[in-house]
Each structure stands twice: as C-alpha cells, then as structure tokens.
Design a protein around this motif. Structure first.
Motif, PDB file in Angstrom:
ATOM      1  N   THR A 114      -2.745   6.146   7.834  1.00 19.88           N
ATOM      2  CA  THR A 114      -2.362   4.875   8.430  1.00 19.88           C
ATOM      3  C   THR A 114      -2.895   4.736   9.845  1.00 19.88           C
ATOM      4  O   THR A 114      -3.521   3.729  10.205  1.00 19.88           O
ATOM      5  CB  THR A 114      -0.828   4.724   8.442  1.00 19.88           C
ATOM      6  OG1 THR A 114      -0.347   4.733   7.088  1.00 19.88           O
ATOM      7  CG2 THR A 114      -0.408   3.417   9.103  1.00 19.88           C
ATOM      8  N   ALA A 115      -2.669   5.749  10.662  1.00 20.74           N
ATOM      9  CA  ALA A 115      -3.077   5.659  12.064  1.00 20.74           C
ATOM     10  C   ALA A 115      -4.592   5.638  12.217  1.00 20.74           C
ATOM     11  O   ALA A 115      -5.130   4.902  13.058  1.00 20.74           O
ATOM     12  CB  ALA A 115      -2.471   6.815  12.854  1.00 20.74           C
TER      13      ALA A 115
ATOM     14  N   SER B 284       0.806  -1.225   0.000  1.00 25.71           N
ATOM     15  CA  SER B 284       0.000   0.000   0.000  1.00 25.71           C
ATOM     16  C   SER B 284       0.840   1.277   0.000  1.00 25.71           C
ATOM     17  O   SER B 284       0.523   2.227  -0.723  1.00 25.71           O
ATOM     18  CB  SER B 284      -0.959  -0.001   1.193  1.00 25.71           C
ATOM     19  OG  SER B 284      -0.263  -0.142   2.414  1.00 25.71           O
ATOM     20  N   VAL B 285       1.906   1.316   0.783  1.00 26.49           N
ATOM     21  CA  VAL B 285       2.709   2.538   0.833  1.00 26.49           C
ATOM     22  C   VAL B 285       3.451   2.753  -0.482  1.00 26.49           C
ATOM     23  O   VAL B 285       3.588   3.892  -0.947  1.00 26.49           O
ATOM     24  CB  VAL B 285       3.687   2.500   2.027  1.00 26.49           C
ATOM     25  CG1 VAL B 285       4.617   3.710   1.995  1.00 26.49           C
ATOM     26  CG2 VAL B 285       2.915   2.493   3.343  1.00 26.49           C
ATOM     27  N   ALA B 286       3.905   1.672  -1.104  1.00 25.44           N
ATOM     28  CA  ALA B 286       4.575   1.792  -2.401  1.00 25.44           C
ATOM     29  C   ALA B 286       3.609   2.344  -3.449  1.00 25.44           C
ATOM     30  O   ALA B 286       3.977   3.197  -4.271  1.00 25.44           O
ATOM     31  CB  ALA B 286       5.132   0.447  -2.841  1.00 25.44           C
ATOM     32  N   ILE B 287       2.377   1.867  -3.422  1.00 24.34           N
ATOM     33  CA  ILE B 287       1.367   2.380  -4.346  1.00 24.34           C
ATOM     34  C   ILE B 287       1.114   3.858  -4.083  1.00 24.34           C
ATOM     35  O   ILE B 287       1.044   4.674  -5.013  1.00 24.34           O
ATOM     36  CB  ILE B 287       0.070   1.555  -4.222  1.00 24.34           C
ATOM     37  CG1 ILE B 287       0.302   0.133  -4.740  1.00 24.34           C
ATOM     38  CG2 ILE B 287      -1.076   2.223  -4.995  1.00 24.34           C
ATOM     39  CD1 ILE B 287      -0.830  -0.828  -4.446  1.00 24.34           C
ATOM     40  N   CYS B 288       1.003   4.221  -2.814  1.00 22.01           N
ATOM     41  CA  CYS B 288       0.792   5.630  -2.473  1.00 22.01           C
ATOM     42  C   CYS B 288       1.971   6.497  -2.903  1.00 22.01           C
ATOM     43  O   CYS B 288       1.785   7.636  -3.368  1.00 22.01           O
ATOM     44  CB  CYS B 288       0.542   5.771  -0.969  1.00 22.01           C
ATOM     45  SG  CYS B 288      -1.055   5.115  -0.412  1.00 22.01           S
ATOM     46  N   ARG B 289       3.170   5.974  -2.770  1.00 22.25           N
ATOM     47  CA  ARG B 289       4.341   6.744  -3.201  1.00 22.25           C
ATOM     48  C   ARG B 289       4.314   6.973  -4.717  1.00 22.25           C
ATOM     49  O   ARG B 289       4.677   8.050  -5.199  1.00 22.25           O
ATOM     50  CB  ARG B 289       5.628   6.034  -2.789  1.00 22.25           C
ATOM     51  CG  ARG B 289       5.953   6.192  -1.310  1.00 22.25           C
ATOM     52  CD  ARG B 289       7.387   5.791  -1.014  1.00 22.25           C
ATOM     53  NE  ARG B 289       7.731   5.997   0.368  1.00 22.25           N
ATOM     54  CZ  ARG B 289       8.110   7.152   0.902  1.00 22.25           C
ATOM     55  NH1 ARG B 289       8.176   8.223   0.131  1.00 22.25           N
ATOM     56  NH2 ARG B 289       8.419   7.250   2.178  1.00 22.25           N
TER      57      ARG B 289
END
Length: 202
Positions: A165-166, A65-70
């Motif tokens: 995220t939080a 997910s974070v890679a996609i967001c980046r």
C-alpha cells in the motif's frame, strides 16, 4: 476466478499481492477513459463503478482491493502478507490503515481535485488539492521518522500488504508530481527495498 482491473493504485495493489503469492488469474482490462466502468454490464458487478473486482467461479463478487487481498490470503496463506500471528496481524492492519489514511488519502485528494481526468467525475476544489499537496512531504517525513529504528518493512521484519500500500502511494505521488523528498533517507531505503522485489513489476 476472474479479476477485473486496470490502471490505478487499487488494481496495482492487488496485482503486486498476487505476484507475491504466486497467484495467476485471468484478467479483464477495464478502460476508464472509455467509460467501461460505467457500462450496465460492469455496474452489475460493482454498483460503484470501481475496480478491481474479483469474480469467483460460483459468481460471488468481491470488490475493494484489501478485501480481495484478504480472500487471496485465506485461499493462499503462504507467504503470509497480513501477519503470521496475532501481534503480526494487528501491526500489519495498523500500518496498512496508516498508509491508506496518511499517504493514499492525501495523495489521492490532490489527484481527484486537480487532475483534468476527474473534472467530470466530481466537483473539484483546487484550493483543497493545493493544501493536500503541501501536506504530502510532511506525511513522508512522518514515515521517515517511524522507520528510523532500522526495521526493514513497515510492520517489522517481514514484507506485508502494508508495504504494498505505502509503496504504491509513492508510485502514485510520482505520477502526479509529488515525489518522496530526497532528504528522507529511511523512506528511500525502504522504498528501494520494496521496489527491488520482482512483484513490483506486476
């Protein structure tokens, strides 16, 4: 582009991120209950059988997910959700990692090791789940102390991926019966601020 996604915190994080960016993509719903994440066709996209998966027009596959967001941050830089300068980017990275390790990891362990949905997917350790469950309020209490300085968002004045995220951790905790303790006023103010954003309903 095409986003393979479904129920769960990782897909939710990406959908909120997209909504904040105003990005709309065709989506393919992957049903875990039906085992669609383990079909030969899907495993060609992600050998780990996990969602979300972003498939670019040239066939490039991006998972996590974070890679996609980046990637979406690079292709749609406004508004910046990973920080606007060197200090901002470092602080967002710091808080996103803290949210993942301290909150998401702990809440996720409770779900993985106690919920019947996962009993055939891994060896569950109920005692470990209970230990993690007892730790969850302490994790939120830590965040409450951090937010006592009055800043509106985790990394400072600006909303970021760390808040996504939080806040999704708070949602996941509710799903599995681990609500944020009512006494944590700073966390609740922050949580209400995040959930009042239109992107929360993504």
């Amino acid at each position: 582009m095409k986003l393979y996604q479904g129920m769960g915190p990782s897909s939710y994080r990406v959908r909120i991120f997209m909504a904040e960016k105003g990005v709309e993509l065709p989506m393919v719903e992957i049903d875990f209950a039906k085992g669609e994440h383990k079909t030969p066709e899907f495993l060609k996209l992600n050998s780990l059988g996990q969602i979300p998966v972003l498939e670019l027009d040239d066939g490039t596959i991006i998972t996590e997910s974070v890679a996609i967001c980046r990637y979406l941050e690079e292709t749609h830089p406004e508004p910046p959700l990973f920080g606007a300068d060197a200090v901002g980017r470092a602080k967002v990275e710091m808080w996103n990692r803290r949210a993942e390790f301290e909150l998401l990891g702990t809440i996720g362990n409770v779900a993985l090791h106690s919920d019947a949905f996962f009993k055939d997917r891994l060896v569950q350790f109920p005692a470990f789940a209970e230990t993690e469950r007892q730790a969850v309020p302490k994790k939120w209490a830590w965040l409450d102390r951090e937010l006592a300085d009055g800043r509106p968002y985790l990394a400072g004045d600006d909303f970021s991926v760390a808040d996504i995220t939080a806040a999704v951790c708070g949602w996941l905790g509710e799903v599995f019966g681990m609500e944020i303790p009512a006494s944590l006023e700073n966390v609740h103010r922050w949580n209400e601020r995040v959930r009042s954003r239109p992107s929360w309903n993504a």
